[in-house]
Design a protein around this motif. Structure first.
Motif, PDB file in Angstrom:
ATOM      1  N   LYS A   1     -13.428  38.921 -20.339  1.00 49.25           N
ATOM      2  CA  LYS A   1     -12.377  39.819 -20.795  1.00 49.25           C
ATOM      3  C   LYS A   1     -12.072  39.490 -22.250  1.00 49.25           C
ATOM      4  O   LYS A   1     -12.333  38.370 -22.703  1.00 49.25           O
ATOM      5  CB  LYS A   1     -11.121  39.643 -19.941  1.00 49.25           C
ATOM      6  N   VAL A   2     -11.536  40.472 -22.973  1.00 50.40           N
ATOM      7  CA  VAL A   2     -11.156  40.228 -24.362  1.00 50.40           C
ATOM      8  C   VAL A   2     -10.182  39.042 -24.376  1.00 50.40           C
ATOM      9  O   VAL A   2      -9.242  39.000 -23.583  1.00 50.40           O
ATOM     10  CB  VAL A   2     -10.499  41.489 -24.974  1.00 50.40           C
ATOM     11  N   GLY A   3     -10.439  38.084 -25.244  1.00 52.75           N
ATOM     12  CA  GLY A   3      -9.604  36.879 -25.316  1.00 52.75           C
ATOM     13  C   GLY A   3     -10.213  35.691 -24.600  1.00 52.75           C
ATOM     14  O   GLY A   3      -9.812  34.551 -24.844  1.00 52.75           O
TER      15      GLY A   3
ATOM     16  N   LYS B   1     -13.605  41.767 -28.775  1.00 51.32           N
ATOM     17  CA  LYS B   1     -13.454  43.188 -28.444  1.00 51.32           C
ATOM     18  C   LYS B   1     -14.331  43.571 -27.271  1.00 51.32           C
ATOM     19  O   LYS B   1     -15.338  42.922 -26.978  1.00 51.32           O
ATOM     20  CB  LYS B   1     -13.742  44.072 -29.662  1.00 51.32           C
ATOM     21  N   ALA B   2     -13.928  44.650 -26.621  1.00 50.15           N
ATOM     22  CA  ALA B   2     -14.647  45.097 -25.441  1.00 50.15           C
ATOM     23  C   ALA B   2     -15.988  45.706 -25.829  1.00 50.15           C
ATOM     24  O   ALA B   2     -16.141  46.269 -26.915  1.00 50.15           O
ATOM     25  CB  ALA B   2     -13.797  46.123 -24.684  1.00 50.15           C
ATOM     26  N   GLY B   3     -16.954  45.582 -24.944  1.00 49.93           N
ATOM     27  CA  GLY B   3     -18.259  46.177 -25.190  1.00 49.93           C
ATOM     28  C   GLY B   3     -19.361  45.414 -24.493  1.00 49.93           C
ATOM     29  O   GLY B   3     -19.122  44.430 -23.799  1.00 49.93           O
ATOM     30  N   GLU B   4     -20.566  45.926 -24.670  1.00 44.62           N
ATOM     31  CA  GLU B   4     -21.752  45.278 -24.110  1.00 44.62           C
ATOM     32  C   GLU B   4     -22.397  44.468 -25.229  1.00 44.62           C
ATOM     33  O   GLU B   4     -22.704  45.016 -26.292  1.00 44.62           O
ATOM     34  CB  GLU B   4     -22.745  46.328 -23.605  1.00 44.62           C
ATOM     35  N   ILE B   5     -22.582  43.200 -24.997  1.00 49.04           N
ATOM     36  CA  ILE B   5     -23.146  42.331 -26.039  1.00 49.04           C
ATOM     37  C   ILE B   5     -24.492  41.786 -25.583  1.00 49.04           C
ATOM     38  O   ILE B   5     -24.601  41.167 -24.526  1.00 49.04           O
ATOM     39  CB  ILE B   5     -22.203  41.138 -26.334  1.00 49.04           C
ATOM     40  N   ASN B   6     -25.493  42.050 -26.383  1.00 50.83           N
ATOM     41  CA  ASN B   6     -26.795  41.414 -26.173  1.00 50.83           C
ATOM     42  C   ASN B   6     -26.926  40.304 -27.197  1.00 50.83           C
ATOM     43  O   ASN B   6     -26.643  40.507 -28.371  1.00 50.83           O
ATOM     44  CB  ASN B   6     -27.920  42.427 -26.363  1.00 50.83           C
TER      45      ASN B   6
ATOM     46  N   GLY C   1     -29.521  36.822 -23.597  1.00 51.88           N
ATOM     47  CA  GLY C   1     -28.375  36.841 -22.702  1.00 51.88           C
ATOM     48  C   GLY C   1     -27.577  38.109 -22.905  1.00 51.88           C
ATOM     49  O   GLY C   1     -27.766  38.826 -23.893  1.00 51.88           O
ATOM     50  N   HIS C   2     -26.701  38.386 -21.965  1.00 49.02           N
ATOM     51  CA  HIS C   2     -25.906  39.613 -22.015  1.00 49.02           C
ATOM     52  C   HIS C   2     -24.487  39.303 -21.537  1.00 49.02           C
ATOM     53  O   HIS C   2     -24.282  38.572 -20.579  1.00 49.02           O
ATOM     54  CB  HIS C   2     -26.550  40.667 -21.107  1.00 49.02           C
ATOM     55  N   ILE C   3     -23.515  39.875 -22.259  1.00 45.27           N
ATOM     56  CA  ILE C   3     -22.111  39.701 -21.877  1.00 45.27           C
ATOM     57  C   ILE C   3     -21.449  41.075 -21.812  1.00 45.27           C
ATOM     58  O   ILE C   3     -21.546  41.850 -22.763  1.00 45.27           O
ATOM     59  CB  ILE C   3     -21.338  38.840 -22.906  1.00 45.27           C
ATOM     60  N   THR C   4     -20.826  41.371 -20.709  1.00 46.07           N
ATOM     61  CA  THR C   4     -20.007  42.580 -20.602  1.00 46.07           C
ATOM     62  C   THR C   4     -18.569  42.157 -20.847  1.00 46.07           C
ATOM     63  O   THR C   4     -18.011  41.364 -20.092  1.00 46.07           O
ATOM     64  CB  THR C   4     -20.135  43.225 -19.214  1.00 46.07           C
ATOM     65  N   VAL C   5     -17.973  42.671 -21.946  1.00 50.30           N
ATOM     66  CA  VAL C   5     -16.589  42.309 -22.264  1.00 50.30           C
ATOM     67  C   VAL C   5     -15.701  43.510 -21.984  1.00 50.30           C
ATOM     68  O   VAL C   5     -15.947  44.611 -22.486  1.00 50.30           O
ATOM     69  CB  VAL C   5     -16.461  41.896 -23.748  1.00 50.30           C
ATOM     70  N   THR C   6     -14.695  43.294 -21.144  1.00 50.60           N
ATOM     71  CA  THR C   6     -13.784  44.375 -20.789  1.00 50.60           C
ATOM     72  C   THR C   6     -12.385  44.078 -21.301  1.00 50.60           C
ATOM     73  O   THR C   6     -12.056  42.926 -21.602  1.00 50.60           O
ATOM     74  CB  THR C   6     -13.747  44.597 -19.266  1.00 50.60           C
TER      75      THR C   6
END
Ligand SMILES: [Cu+2]
Length: 105
Positions: free
Chosen positions: A43-45, A82-87, A98-103
């Motif tokens: 999550k953001v933060g 910030k929210a988003g899809e990070i590769n 790696g991949h991070i989904t930030v909501t």
């Protein structure tokens, strides 16, 4: 009769509970040239912390974004802003990804 002190404690508790989830730290281990888990949710933060168990340096690098170097047998971290899809990938070993989904929090 309910004491004033009790009311104060109850009000404080309600405030703490309504303030939402605390920021968390999500750990990703790097071992034998791989991120594990390679796919995480944050999550953001929240903070993502990489723990490098290899004898060589790695990085968590995003295109046009943050770039974290994790020395051998050390840790390093980044706060998800910030929210988003990070590769991300390792600068030294581009096949490490790696991949991070930030909501939103
Ligand atoms: Cu690497």
């Amino acid at each position: 009769m309910v004491s004033r002190r009790y009311l104060l404690v109850a009000a404080t508790l309600a405030l703490v509970m309504s303030s939402g989830a605390q920021a968390e730290t999500i750990q990703v281990t790097i071992k034998e040239l791989a991120f594990a888990p390679a796919d995480i949710h944050a999550k953001v933060g929240d903070t993502v912390k990489w723990v490098n168990m290899d004898a060589v340096a790695h990085s968590a690098t995003t295109k046009g974004g943050w770039d974290v170097t994790i020395p051998p047998n050390k840790t390093a971290s980044a706060v998800m802003k910030k929210a988003g899809e990070i590769n991300y990938h390792c600068r030294f070993h581009p096949n490490m990804t790696g991949h991070i989904t930030v909501t939103a929090p």
